[in-house]
Design an enzyme around this catalytic site. Structure first.
Site, PDB file in Angstrom:
ATOM      1  N   GLY A   1      39.277  39.041 -14.976  1.00 34.74           N
ATOM      2  CA  GLY A   1      40.665  39.149 -16.315  1.00 34.74           C
ATOM      3  C   GLY A   1      40.323  39.256 -17.304  1.00 34.74           C
TER       4      GLY A   1
ATOM      5  N   GLN B   1      39.829  38.014 -19.859  1.00 31.96           N
ATOM      6  CA  GLN B   1      38.643  37.454 -20.128  1.00 31.96           C
ATOM      7  C   GLN B   1      37.007  36.739 -19.587  1.00 31.96           C
ATOM      8  OE1 GLN B   1      37.415  36.173 -23.586  1.00 31.96           O
ATOM      9  NE2 GLN B   1      39.448  36.956 -23.863  1.00 31.96           N
ATOM     10  N   SER B   2      37.176  37.538 -18.579  1.00 29.75           N
ATOM     11  CA  SER B   2      35.800  37.891 -16.817  1.00 29.75           C
ATOM     12  C   SER B   2      34.118  37.846 -17.500  1.00 29.75           C
ATOM     13  CB  SER B   2      36.294  38.557 -16.181  1.00 29.75           C
ATOM     14  OG  SER B   2      34.495  39.045 -15.016  1.00 29.75           O
ATOM     15  N   ASN B   3      33.789  36.194 -17.661  1.00 26.65           N
ATOM     16  CA  ASN B   3      32.443  36.484 -17.817  1.00 26.65           C
ATOM     17  C   ASN B   3      31.191  37.434 -16.881  1.00 26.65           C
ATOM     18  OD1 ASN B   3      32.181  34.230 -19.601  1.00 26.65           O
ATOM     19  ND2 ASN B   3      32.988  33.034 -17.793  1.00 26.65           N
TER      20      ASN B   3
ATOM     21  N   ALA C   1      32.401  40.334 -16.131  1.00 25.10           N
ATOM     22  CA  ALA C   1      33.390  41.809 -16.052  1.00 25.10           C
ATOM     23  C   ALA C   1      31.900  42.262 -17.646  1.00 25.10           C
ATOM     24  CB  ALA C   1      34.486  41.819 -16.989  1.00 25.10           C
TER      25      ALA C   1
END
Ligand SMILES: Cc1ncc(COP(=O)(O)O)c(C=O)c1O
Length: 319
Positions: free
Chosen positions: A75, A77-79, A81
């Site tokens: 997403g 706000q992916s941790n 990524a």
């Protein structure tokens, strides 16, 4: 004990072990069992969290394959990524992130950090669009003479999950086996590694994953599949973990992924005010809500020890 674990190429990225601490404030407030926390939120690399443990191994594999670019997804706000972008920056890869959602006008939280780490972010509309977009990006880079390496969602491959077998080996050097480990689960790699690690160490520990989004049955299927691939990586048969219990509790998802519940908001506040532990709204606050509920319902005997595995994600608070 852990088979071929030590022979898997692994890049440290950060010093280990992460601390294990008493949650003495929460214990004073709730009573019940001894409460410990494993501080993977304090991993000193790229804002930390569980993904760093997986990326140690996955990035080493990318290097072994001669890759020059890491591609992954999540997403906005992916941790995961963000941690992949940090890994790429540190190890000299380029990084392409496929993010489902709208391009933020002003990036915050993980989106801000991913950009700061130098990742190129490409936006797609839905979760289902992510995997084809990663393949398309890889094909495009190959045509341009580059060597891409695609990391599936959450780095939850059997190899990534081995990072949490390493984590159990690490924990075994710090404390006696806890009776229960409770943690946030989503793409399944963390739980697969913890379950495999406990099985190989012959611990009686229950590993309980608190789902951030998927129903329990779907999560259990995904975790079982990761475990089937994990066995052979460590030199065991694919069925090595076939009998291992996979406990996933999906009762704390509430309205859905990333949507706070009254219980998760209470947990976020209690952990901060009682132990100065910072949780995130999407994953760890829901896992802590489950822990608090289990203690209030007296589901865990007082003589037992519960370890909350803090999987990080605090940057999500600043989204
Ligand atoms: C902070 C945090 N905790 C827990 C999880 C779940 O871990 P896994 O995807 O390995 O199930 C994630 C990622 O999905 C995460 O970012």
């Amino acid at each position: 004990m852990f088979g071929a674990l030590d022979s898997l190429p692994s890049l440290p990225l950060a010093p280990y072990p992460t601390p294990v601490e008493e949650l003495s404030g929460l214990h004073a407030a709730l009573g019940g069992p001894r409460l410990l926390v494993k501080r993977d939120d304090a991993i000193a690399f790229g804002a930390g969290g569980n993904k760093v443990r997986k990326l140690r191994l996955v990035a080493a594999d990318a290097r072994r394959h001669g890759a020059d670019t890491l591609i992954t997804c999540g997403g906005v706000q992916s941790n995961h990524a963000r941690a992949t972008a940090a890994t790429a920056a540190k190890l000299g890869f380029r990084c392409v992130l496929i993010a489902n959602g709208n391009k933020p006008e002003r990036p915050t939280g993980n989106a801000l950090l991913a950009r700061l780490f130098g990742a190129e972010v490409r936006y797609v509309a839905t979760r289902a669009d992510r995997a084809p977009a990663m393949d398309a990006a890889a094909a495009e880079l190959r045509r341009a003479g580059r060597v891409p390496y695609v990391i599936p969602l959450g780095a939850s491959t059997p190899l990534g999950a081995c990072g949490f077998v390493q984590a159990i080996a690490e924990l075994g050097q710090q404390i006696e086996p806890p009776d229960v480990i409770i943690h946030a689960t989503s793409s399944g790699g963390t739980q697969a590694g913890l379950v495999a690690g406990c099985a190989l160490a012959e611990w009686p520990t229950r590993v309980v994953g608190i789902s951030a989004d998927e129903p329990s049955a779907a999560m259990q299927r995904d975790i079982r599949e990761i475990l089937t691939g994990l066995g052979p990586l460590l030199g065991f048969p694919p069925g090595r973990f076939a009998d291992a219990a996979i406990e996933v509790d999906d009762r704390f998802v509430g309205g859905g992924y990333g949507i706070p519940t009254p219980e998760s908001e209470e947990a976020l506040e209690m952990a901060a005010r009682r132990d100065a532990v910072i949780l995130d709204p999407t994953y760890t606050a829901k896992a802590m809500a489950a822990l608090i509920a289990a203690i209030r319902r007296r589901e865990v005997p007082d003589r037992e020890t519960v370890l909350f595995w803090h999987t990080g994600g605090q940057t999500g608070l600043f989204a």
